[in-house]
Enzyme design. Structure first.
Site, PDB file in Angstrom:
ATOM      1  N   SER A  55       0.814  -1.222   0.000  1.00  0.00           N
ATOM      2  CA  SER A  55       0.000   0.000   0.000  1.00  0.00           C
ATOM      3  C   SER A  55       0.843   1.266   0.000  1.00  0.00           C
ATOM      4  O   SER A  55       0.465   2.266  -0.613  1.00  0.00           O
ATOM      5  CB  SER A  55      -0.943   0.003   1.206  1.00  0.00           C
TER       6      SER A  55
ATOM      7  N   HIS B  55       0.687   4.584   4.343  1.00  0.00           N
ATOM      8  CA  HIS B  55      -0.006   5.234   3.232  1.00  0.00           C
ATOM      9  C   HIS B  55       0.451   6.680   3.066  1.00  0.00           C
ATOM     10  O   HIS B  55       0.760   7.121   1.953  1.00  0.00           O
ATOM     11  CB  HIS B  55      -1.518   5.192   3.464  1.00  0.00           C
TER      12      HIS B  55
END
Length: 305
Positions: free
Chosen positions: A209, A255
Site C-alpha cells: 500500500s 499510506h
C-alpha cells in the site's frame, strides 16, 4: 545514367513520382531528400535532424554523426527515459514478485506460518518461536523492503495489485523503466520508514500500500505537469485517504509516507531542467533515501536508547 534495379540508392520496389525515388523504408513514398551519411532516400517520417541535413534512423542508431552517443537523438519520455516497446514490463515484474511472495506465504500457512513473521515490518518485539527480540531495531533492515511485497489476505493482495495494474503502466510509460522502478521502491521505503517511526514498536505491518500510494501521488504530480484535469485523481486520492483513516487495522503511516515520498520524487523527475535531468533525478532519489535513512536511524535510537 541508368540506375541498376535493387541498388542501395533506389529500393527495388520504389514507386517513382516525377522521377523521385521511394523512401528506403517506405517505398511507396516518393522523396527528394537523402540521408547525409548513407545517401538512402528518406521520407519526412524517417528524417532525423543532424548538424547538416537529415539522417535515416539506421545511421542514427549506429552513430549520430554529431559527436553525441548513438542514442542522443532517440525519442525520450517526459522525464527523459527511453521509449520501451513494452511500457508495462516493470509493472508486470512487480506484480509477479508480489504474487510469488503471496503464494509462498499461503503455502507456508498464511497468517499462522513462520514466513510472515520473518518478513513483515516490526520495530522491536519478542518472538516466542525464536526466543529473542526481532525487528528493524535489532538490525533486520531488510524488513523495510520485504514488507512491501508481503500480503496475507486475498482481498488485500487483490486490491493492491489491481491498483498497481491501473496506476503503473501510465507512469512507467511517462517516466521510463529505471525511473519508475526507483519511484516505486523509494515510495515503498518511505511508507515503511514512517510506519516504523510512528507505529507501536511491536505492531507488525505489511503490504504494497505504501508504494501504491506513492504511485497515486506521482500520478497527481504528472497530471498537474501535463495540465490535465485533476478532479478524477483528487477524488480517488480523497476516497483512499478517507478509507485509510476510517477503516480499522490499516497502517495510515505507510499510506501517508508513501504518498508524500512518491509525490516528492515524481515532482523532481517531471520538473527537472532538460539539460540537467540525470543530475536532478539522481539528486532527488538520493535526497529521499537520505531522509528515509535518517528517519530509520532516529527511530532505532529511540527504541534502543
Amino acid at each position: 545514367m541508368t540506375q541498376v534495379p535493387g541498388s542501395p540508392h533506389t529500393p527495388q520496389d520504389a514507386q517513382g513520382d516525377g522521377g523521385l525515388p521511394g523512401c528506403s523504408r517506405h517505398p511507396d513514398r516518393p522523396t527528394g531528400v537523402r540521408c547525409t551519411r548513407c545517401e538512402q532516400p528518406i521520407c519526412p517520417e524517417c528524417m532525423v535532424s543532424a548538424s547538416v541535413g537529415f539522417q535515416c534512423p539506421s545511421c542514427v542508431r549506429s552513430g549520430s554523426g554529431t559527436g553525441h552517443p548513438p542514442g542522443a537523438t532517440a525519442p525520450r519520455t517526459l522525464a527523459g527515459g527511453t521509449l520501451a516497446a513494452d511500457p508495462r514490463l516493470i509493472t508486470k515484474i512487480l506484480l509477479g514478485l508480489n504474487a510469488a511472495v503471496f503464494l509462498a506465504v499461503l503455502l507456508n500457512g498464511g497468517e499462522t506460518g513462520w514466513l510472515l513473521g520473518r518478513l513483515d515490518l516490526v520495530g522491536l518485539a519478542a518472538d516466542p518461536g525464536q526466543f529473542r527480540l526481532v525487528g528493524v531495531a535489532e538490525g533486520q533492515w531488510y524488513r523495510l523492503l520485504t514488507a512491501m511485497f508481503l500480503h496475507a489476505q486475498i482481498a488485500h493482495f487483490a486490491f493492491n495489485m489491481l491498483s498497481l495494474w491501473w496506476l503503473g503502466p501510465p507512469l512507467e510509460a511517462a517516466l521510463g523503466r529505471l525511473r519508475f522502478t526507483a519511484l516505486y521502491l523509494i515510495a515503498g521505503l518511505g511508507g515503511s520508514a514512517l510506519s516504523y517511526l510512528l507505529a507501536a514498536q511491536n505492531q507488525p505491518s505489511l503490504g504494497a500500500s505504501g508504494a501504491i500510494f506513492g504511485l497515486l501521488g506521482a500520478t497527481a504530480v504528472l497530471l498537474r505537469r501535463l495540465n490535465y484535469d485533476m478532479k478524477p485523481v483528487l477524488i480517488l486520492l480523497g476516497l483512499n485517504l478517507a478509507f485509510t483513516f476510517l477503516w480499522p487495522n490499516i497502517s495510515w503511516q505507510a499510506h501517508v509516507g508513501g504518498l508524500v515520498v512518491g509525490a516528492a520524487v515524481a515532482f523532481g523527475m517531471v520538473h527537472a531542467p532538460r539539460h540537467r535531468r540525470t543530475l536532478v533525478h539522481a539528486a532527488t532519489c538520493v535526497a529521499a533515501l537520505l531522509v528515509i535513512v535518517a528517519v530509520v536511524w532516529v527511530r532505532t535510537l529511540q527504541l534502543l536508547g
